[in-house]
Design an enzyme around this catalytic site. Structure first.
Site: not given
Lengths: 469, 469
Positions: B79, B149, B173
Site C-alpha cells: 500500500k 482505503s 481499510s
C-alpha cells in the site's frame, strides 16, 4: 508523649498488644484536631462522632481477638475529592456543598477493610485544580499556604492530627503538600491504585495515594490501596507486592540519576542545596550518582497543561453549563480556557506524552531512581502566593509548585516526596524520588534510607501560633 | 495453470524444491499485472525492474542453498502509505507526488528480511481517509469500486496479480477491500505489528496487516510482521506465537457470538443471508452459536469518527497550512472539519472508547469469536458509490463500508475478513471474525475452517472485461 505524637510503627504495635486502644488514639487525634484546626482549617468536614464509633468498634474487635494489621484502629484524613458513603463530599467546591455519596470510593472502602478510622474530610484546592489550597494554612507557618491540591491532607499530617491522609496527584497534588508541610507523599504508578469514586481532574493524569508521617507508613497504606479494579479502566491487573518488603535494604549499589537540567532552573537556592546534600548522603551510603538529562524538558509544562485543561473541562462540562457561578473565579476561568482548546492541540499533547514516556524509559536504562527537588519554592505567603526569581520573573504558586512534579504524572512513573530538611526560616523542604513504572518498592527503599540517615522525617509542626493563641 | 494462479502453499513448495524460481513467478505476476492493470489501476507505482532484480537475487540465493521460508521469492504489493526506500511513496495524494523515503517502513523491512519481492505500490484512498479508493476499480466488476482505503491491495490480490498485499486499517481499510474484492484480510490486534514508517490516519486506531488470497497466507505474513518495535510506541512487547500453529484444528467447541443488533441494520440482504449461512456452517462443524448484544451500539460510529477526525487533522496540520489545495476536496473538507473539533469532545470520545473496551471484554467472557458481516454493501458503482436502503435512506460508500468494521478498531481486537460467497450479480461478500486481543490464532483457525468447508476462498477474479478488451 501523647498518642497522636507516636509513629505508625509505635501505635500499631501498642494497639496490637492492646497497650493502646483505637479509641484512646482517636480521642488523642481529635483533641489535637480541636487544638490546631482553628489555625489551619485542614478539614472540610470533621466526622468526630462517626470516628469515635469506628474507633470503639475497632477497639472491641481487637479486644475480641481480631487484629487486622497495621492500619487497624488508625485515624486518617480523607481528601474531600474521595467519595465517602453518607458523608458530605464537597471537593471544596460550592458545586458539591450538599453532595452526600451513597458509596465509598474504592480506596476508602479498602482502607476501611484494613481497619482505619476516618476523622474527616480534608480540604482540597477546588476540585484539585490548583496547588495552593486557599482554604487552608500551613502548620509550620500559618501565614503561608500548605501547597495543594491535597493541602488539607498535608496540613493534617504535618500538624500531627493524623498519621495518614489520602491525597490525589494530577500535577503533583500529593507530593506538593507533602514537601511544603514536611510530610512524606507517595504518588504510585499510574494504574496501580483505583480512582473509582474520586472526583476527576484529568483522567489520564490522576493518581491516588497517601501522605504519611514516615516512609514505611506510605508503603503500608499502598499495600492496602493497590490493585486492579474494573471500575477504574486505568488500573492494571498485575500482582501487588508487599511494599514494605526490603524497605530497609538501603541504597548501596543503587544508581541514582541527578538531573542536569529542568530541575535546577528557578528553584529556591536552599531547596537546591538541600537536594544536593541528599545526593551526597546517598553517595556516602553506597549509591552511585549518575548525571542524567531530562528529555524534552521544554515541552513538559505545556504538555501537562495541554492534557489537563481539556480533560478537566470535559469532566465539568455539564455543571459549567448549569451553574458556572458556583465555581470560584479561578477555577471557572481555567475551565473556560480548557473548553476552547482544539482537539488537534490535545492530540498533539498526547503524542508528545507518548514520546516522553519512551524517552524516560530510555533514561531508566542507566539509573534506578531519579532524585530531584519536589517543588521550586518554600511555603508561599497565603495572601499573595507568588514567588519572584533571581531573573526578576514572578511565578504563581500553582506553577512554582507543580512545575517539577509534572514529569511523573505525564509518564505515570511512581514518585515519593520525602522531607529533605528545613529552610533557615524553619519551613520544610522535600525531595522526590522518581522510579520506573511499578517499582514503588525501589523509591520507598531509597526514601527509607534517607529517612533513617537524617532527622527531618516524621516531625510534627509545633504550631507556634497555637502556643501564642 | 500459470504460476500466478497457484496458492502460496503451492508456490512456496515449488520454490523450496526449485521446481519454480522466484524469477519465473515474478515474471508471471508481472505479466498478469500488465494484462489487468489497465482495467483496475491497482498500482500507484510499478517497480518491475527492481522486482525482477529482487527475484533474480532470491533465485540465486535459493539456488545457492539458502531458503528463507514460505515468503522467499513471493511477489507482493505494498500500500502506498508504507514507506519504501528509494521508491516513491505517494499515499495516493498530490501532497506526496514526489516523496521518496530514505528507509523502508518497519513492515516492509521485515518482509524483505523474509525474502519477498515487491512488485509495486498499491493505491489507497487519499491518505487512507475514505473507503472507496476512487483511483481503482474492482476486478470482479470494473464498473465498481474495490472498497478501501487499501483498494489497490484488494484489487491486486483479487485480480491474481499478487498473492499478498499490505494494507492498513483504521476503520476497516484492510477488511473492506478484502470483502469487496473477494480476498482474505487480517487486521491484527492493536499493538501487534509496527506502524513505523507508515503514513498515519489516526494514530490510536491505525493498524497494519495483510490482504491475502487464503487464510493461512495471512498467518504466514503476520508471522513476519508481528512484534515489538520501539519506533511505534503502540506496539506491545510480548511473545509472538507461530500463527499457523493449530490453524487446521477446526471450530469444534468454539463459542461463536452472533450479534443480535448493530450488525443487522441496513445490511444488504444477500450479505445477511451469507453471514447466516456461515453461522449455520460453523454450527454444523461443532461450534456453539451464542447470541450476543453489541454494547453501546449507538455510540460506535460517532466515537470512531470523533477520534479519527481530529487525529487525522493533527497529523496533516502543517501541510494543510502550506498546501491545502493539493488535497482532494473530499479529504480537505474532512480535515477542515477535524480541525474545528473541540478537545472536550475528543476527550469524551476517548472516555467512551475506554468504556466500550471494558464492555467488549465482558462480552468475550461468553464467546471466543464474534461473527458478523464485514461490510453492509456489495461493490458500489464507481461513478456514484452510494447505496439506498429499504427505509429509503441513502448512505455513502465510506460509511456503508466502514460502519461494521469500526468496533474492532475502537477496541483494538483482531479481526479477519474471509469471503462468505458471491452475490447473484457475481460480486464477492465477506464475513469478519472478531477475536479477543492477541488471539489472532483463534480467528485464523475459524477462518481456515470456513475456507476449508467452502469454495469461496482463493478465487481469482476472471476479469471478463479483460477478455472483451
Amino acid at each position: 508523649m501523647e498518642p497522636y505524637e507516636l509513629s505508625l510503627a509505635q501505635v500499631s504495635e501498642k494497639i496490637r498488644t492492646k497497650e493502646l486502644s483505637p479509641l484512646e488514639l482517636t480521642e488523642s487525634a481529635l483533641a489535637r484536631l480541636d487544638a490546631v484546626e482553628p489555625h489551619i482549617t485542614a478539614f472540610a468536614t470533621v466526622t468526630a462522632e462517626a470516628a469515635l464509633a469506628q474507633a470503639t468498634a475497632a477497639t472491641e474487635e481487637i479486644a475480641a481477638g481480631t487484629y487486622r494489621g497495621p492500619l487497624h484502629g488508625i485515624p486518617i484524613g480523607v481528601k474531600d475529592l474521595y467519595n465517602t458513603a453518607g458523608v458530605r463530599t464537597t471537593s471544596s467546591s460550592a458545586q458539591r456543598a450538599d453532595y452526600v455519596p451513597d458509596a465509598d470510593s474504592a480506596a476508602v472502602a479498602k482502607l476501611y477493610e484494613a481497619g482505619v478510622v476516618v476523622l474527616g474530610k480534608t480540604h482540597t484546592h477546588e476540585f484539585a485544580f490548583g496547588a495552593t489550597t486557599p482554604t487552608t494554612r500551613n502548620p509550620w507557618d500559618t501565614s503561608t499556604v500548605p501547597g495543594g491540591s491535597s493541602g488539607g491532607s498535608g496540613a493534617a499530617v504535618g500538624a500531627g492530627v493524623t498519621l495518614i491522609a489520602l491525597g490525589s496527584d494530577t500535577g503533583g497534588s500529593i507530593r506538593i503538600p507533602a514537601a511544603v508541610c514536611g510530610t512524606v507523599g507517595l504518588k504510585p504508578t499510574y494504574g496501580r491504585a483505583s480512582r473509582a469514586g474520586v472526583a476527576s481532574l484529568s483522567w489520564s493524569l490522576d493518581h491516588v495515594g497517601p501522605l504519611t508521617r514516615n516512609v514505611t507508613d506510605s508503603a503500608i497504606v499502598l499495600n492496602a490501596m493497590a490493585g486492579y479494579d474494573r471500575r477504574d479502566p486505568a488500573t492494571v491487573n498485575r500482582a501487588v507486592p508487599d511494599f514494605t518488603a526490603g524497605i530497609n535494604d538501603g541504597v548501596a549499589g543503587l544508581k541514582i540519576g541527578i538531573p542536569t537540567n529542568f530541575f535546577n532552573h528557578n528553584v529556591d537556592p536552599e531547596i537546591t542545596e538541600a537536594t544536593a546534600a541528599v545526593a551526597a548522603l546517598y553517595e556516602s551510603l553506597g549509591a552511585e550518582l549518575v548525571e542524567v538529562e531530562v528529555p524534552m524538558a521544554e515541552l513538559l509544562v505545556p504538555t501537562l497543561w495541554g492534557i489537563m485543561m481539556p480533560e478537566a473541562s470535559a469532566y465539568h462540562r455539564e455543571v459549567m453549563r448549569k451553574t458556572p457561578e458556583l465555581f470560584t473565579e479561578e477555577v471557572r476561568t481555567l475551565l473556560q480556557i480548557g473548553e476552547s482548546i482544539l482537539a488537534v492541540d490535545y492530540v498533539n499533547a498526547l503524542r508528545v506524552r507518548t514520546l516522553m514516556q519512551a524517552a524516560w524509559r530510555d533514561l531508566y536504562s542507566t539509573v534506578d531512581v531519579v532524585l530531584a527537588p519536589t517543588v521550586a519554592s518554600l511555603a508561599l505567603n497565603a495572601e499573595n502566593p507568588v514567588t519572584t526569581w533571581g531573573d526578576g520573573s514572578v511565578e504563581g504558586g500553582t506553577s512554582a509548585y507543580s512545575r517539577l512534579c509534572g514529569p511523573a504524572n505525564l509518564t505515570g512513573m511512581p514518585a515519593l516526596s520525602v522531607p529533605s530538611g528545613f529552610s533557615k526560616s524553619g519551613l520544610p523542604m522535600g525531595v522526590q524520588l522518581i522510579g520506573r513504572p511499578f517499582e514503588e518498592s525501589v523509591i520507598l527503599r531509597a526514601g527509607r534510607a534517607l529517612e533513617e540517615a537524617t532527622d527531618f522525617v516524621g516531625r510534627i509542626a509545633p504550631l507556634k501560633d497555637l502556643a501564642l493563641a
